[in-house]
Design a protein around this motif. Structure first.
Motif: not given
Length: 673
Positions: A463-470, A522-530
């Motif tokens: 896991g990654n404490p620096d991960i942000e909410p989506s 790491l678990f992380n923020n990987r980008g955007d989707t729409r």
């Protein structure tokens, strides 16, 4: 037009009377109110009673009568027949549900409630549908709300909400017993009952148990990981007990407890098949008081979770307390204020020596509904969440990339819902809405760390404490109306964007020594989707015993992910079907009822990733599933039914990247008193 205006006014007066009487979402008499207005009624969105067409969100309401006519054995099976709902059946007991997007394994963005209690599992942040302690016969209605609903419904309601409401024992005694038996060694039993014990006490009890052979893996996929010593086939046992106590005409108390024991095969978050065991227990209480300051509700519940994943055991708990005040200012303004506290905790997973891990959340929210006239009303809602994470022990520095202090993380995010409902003179209801939802990191996203021994090398999944909410935003235009006295239409156009998509592990480490002790995924923020799309639904209820409905959903998805497929197995563009269409034709004549259903899903390419292996895209051809149910009511108490689910699939149809979806046939004998 005068008739429509008159009925609208009468409806508003009746619902206003229900609100003034202090009727909560759980106490509302849904059956009688729906019969009075000719459409379903809810109190789920705003807390105050509303007709479905007045709700400040796009909502599907599935009634008790509709549930009874489906050839389905679980809630995901029912939901697949409705527009805008994506369902992927990964295994017999694992139907994953998403709204307006790919229903991937352990789908994390849908809030599911049972009588107001979240059944969200904090580990991966998903719903294990087979563990819900609810029998189909005791459901009053299922409400499916589309789009982000964080400000109206609460935590994690970023893609939508499924709100399951059971029958109220205060509204009549009942007893129902059902026995099922079918192909592939399927057998099941369920019992539900409610009784009024005098004027001030009512109870509800339910129990269900079932088992069946599991679906078979298709030829191109490896066998699922199994729990040591466990039978790979499906088994489920659940129960619930509820008591309702009326202290005075204005004070009520509801207490509820439930349990679930389930063994099931599942498709997990990295598109791997595994066998999982669940032991879940819940306790819940609601104290309601109709006071001079408004209708006050104090709710508290505790979820206790023990999960045997194929790669380790997890024990977790969730405590939630919420105080809500719903009141009116004059005759045109309704206000709801609430404050909520949540506490989630889990042992270090899968190594318990690295300190317990968890979070505390404080959230405040407010909603304002203003009725300009019978033709126009506005709803605005806002919520602010403050989340504090922590770990109570120092993790092993030989494996962990982060120290204990790194897990002291605070997240603060707002969310909102805004909707304008307009009933024009030409008929129907137009709904304009915008929303912002917050998908908080899960326990695995932040605190999960697991060493994996490869030939000659040890790596870590962390896991990654620096991960942000989506952050999920949604913009929508919807229109509902009656085309004739027996035909209705519902349509919606929507655009939904997700920033900072959170993803599990890819096929290459994110960081390497010397910055970390060992190569680390790491678990992380990987980008955007729409995703943008259109939903169309038509339904007819002629007076000659026939009924029919048809819906169509079109979705277009655009991903902007980081270096797919190396750093994320997610691929919404490939895994989301562009076209889904469903149809139903039913007929009732006296004691006979026959219903036929068709489901069309267009072709996709679904990711498949063995643990730390090579990720591939499995082509899933377009398919049509045909199901039917025929029932005969022997007398006022006994009914026999024959159910054929996915009858044209035979021994298996490839609809996912783990197991073949098979046809199942079973006979149900039910008794009601």
């Amino acid at each position: 037009m005068k008739t429509t205006t008159f009925l609208t006014t009468i409806s508003a007066i009746a619902l206003s009377a229900a609100f003034s009487a202090g009727v909560s979402a759980q106490e509302l008499d849904y059956t009688s109110m729906s019969e009075m207005f000719g459409e379903a009624v809810t109190a789920g969105a705003t807390g105050a009673p509303q007709r479905a067409s007045d709700v400040p969100a796009t909502m599907i309401i599935i009634t008790q009568d509709e549930i009874a006519r489906f050839p389905e054995y679980d809630i995901p099976g029912i939901l697949r027949h409705y527009g805008g709902v994506d369902v992927t059946r990964y295994a017999y007991g694992d139907g994953q549900v998403s709204v307006r997007g790919a229903a991937t394994g352990y789908t994390p963005r849908l809030l599911v409630l049972v009588n107001g209690r979240e059944v969200y599992l904090d580990s991966y942040g998903y719903t294990a549908w087979s563990t819900l302690p609810v029998q189909l016969d005791e459901i009053q209605q299922i409400e499916v709300v589309k789009g982000p609903q964080s400000a109206l419904y609460g935590f994690n309601a970023v893609a939508g909400v499924v709100n399951i409401i059971t029958r109220n024992p205060n509204h009549g005694d009942y007893t129902r017993l059902r026995v099922d038996a079918g192909t592939d060694e399927y057998q099941g039993i369920s019992f539900t009952a409610a009784r009024q014990l005098g004027d001030n006490i009512a109870i509800r009890a339910s129990y269900g148990a079932s088992e069946a052979n599991e679906f078979a893996p298709f030829a191109d996929h490896t066998t699922a990981i199994r729990l040591a010593g466990e039978d790979p086939d499906f088994s489920r046992e659940t129960g619930a007990f509820e008591g309702r106590f009326r202290f005075t005409d204005k004070i009520n108390l509801t207490l509820e407890t439930s349990f679930s024991n389930v063994q099931a095969s599942e498709g997990d978050s990295i598109y791997y098949a595994e066998n999982t065991g669940y032991t879940l227990v819940s306790y819940k209480g609601d104290l309601e008081a109709d006071t001079e300051w408004g209708f006050l509700t104090l709710s508290a519940y505790r979820n206790e979770t023990e999960i045997e994943y194929a790669f380790g055991a997890l024990t977790a708990s969730l405590n939630t307390v919420r105080l809500q005040d719903l009141f009116r200012i004059g005759s045109h303004d309704t206000v709801r204020l609430s404050v909520e506290f949540r506490e989630g905790e889990t042992g270090s997973f899968p190594d318990p020596t690295n300190g317990d891990f968890g979070y505390e959340t404080t959230a405040v929210s407010a909603m304002w509904n203003h009725k300009f006239s019978n033709a126009l009303e506005l709803t605005l809602a806002g919520r602010y969440d403050s989340v504090d994470w922590s770990r109570d022990g120092e993790p092993n520095p030989a494996l962990y990339s982060f120290s204990q202090a790194d897990y002291d993380v605070s997240i603060e995010e707002p969310s909102y819902n805004a909707a304008l409902v307009w009933r024009p003179e030409f008929g129907g209801a137009v709904r304009l809405s915008a929303a912002r939802g917050v998908q908080a990191p899960t326990m695995f996203d932040i605190g999960f760390t697991m060493p994996v021994n490869l030939p000659g090398l040890t790596v870590v999944a962390s896991g990654n404490p620096d991960i942000e909410p989506s952050i999920v935003t949604n913009y929508e235009i919807a229109y509902d109306r009656s085309l004739t006295s027996t035909v209705t239409f519902r349509g919606a156009i929507f655009l939904q964007e997700t920033e900072g998509v959170k993803s599990q592990l890819g096929i290459a480490p994110d960081v390497f020594p010397p910055s970390v002790p060992v190569p680390t995924f790491l678990f992380n923020n990987r980008g955007d989707t729409r995703v943008s799309g259109v939903e169309l639904t038509f339904a007819g209820r002629p007076d000659n015993g026939w009924s029919w409905d048809a819906n169509y959903t079109y979705k277009q998805v655009e991903d902007d992910m980081s270096l797919f497929p190396f750093y994320t197995p997610l691929n919404f563009e490939e895994a989301t079907p562009s076209h889904i269409a469903n149809g139903h034709l039913g007929w009732t004549d006296g004691r006979f009822t026959i219903d036929g259903y068709a489901n069309y899903v267009s072709a996709i390419n679904m990711p498949m990733q063995p643990v730390f292996g090579t990720l591939t895209l499995v082509p899933i051809d377009a398919y049509i599933a045909l199901s039917m149910r025929g029932a005969y009511q022997i007398n006022d108490h006994f009914t026999v039914a024959v159910n054929a689910q996915n009858a044209n699939f035979g021994d298996g149809e490839v609809t996912n990247s783990t197991n073949q979806t098979e046809s199942r046939v079973w006979v149900s004998i039910s008794a009601g008193f």
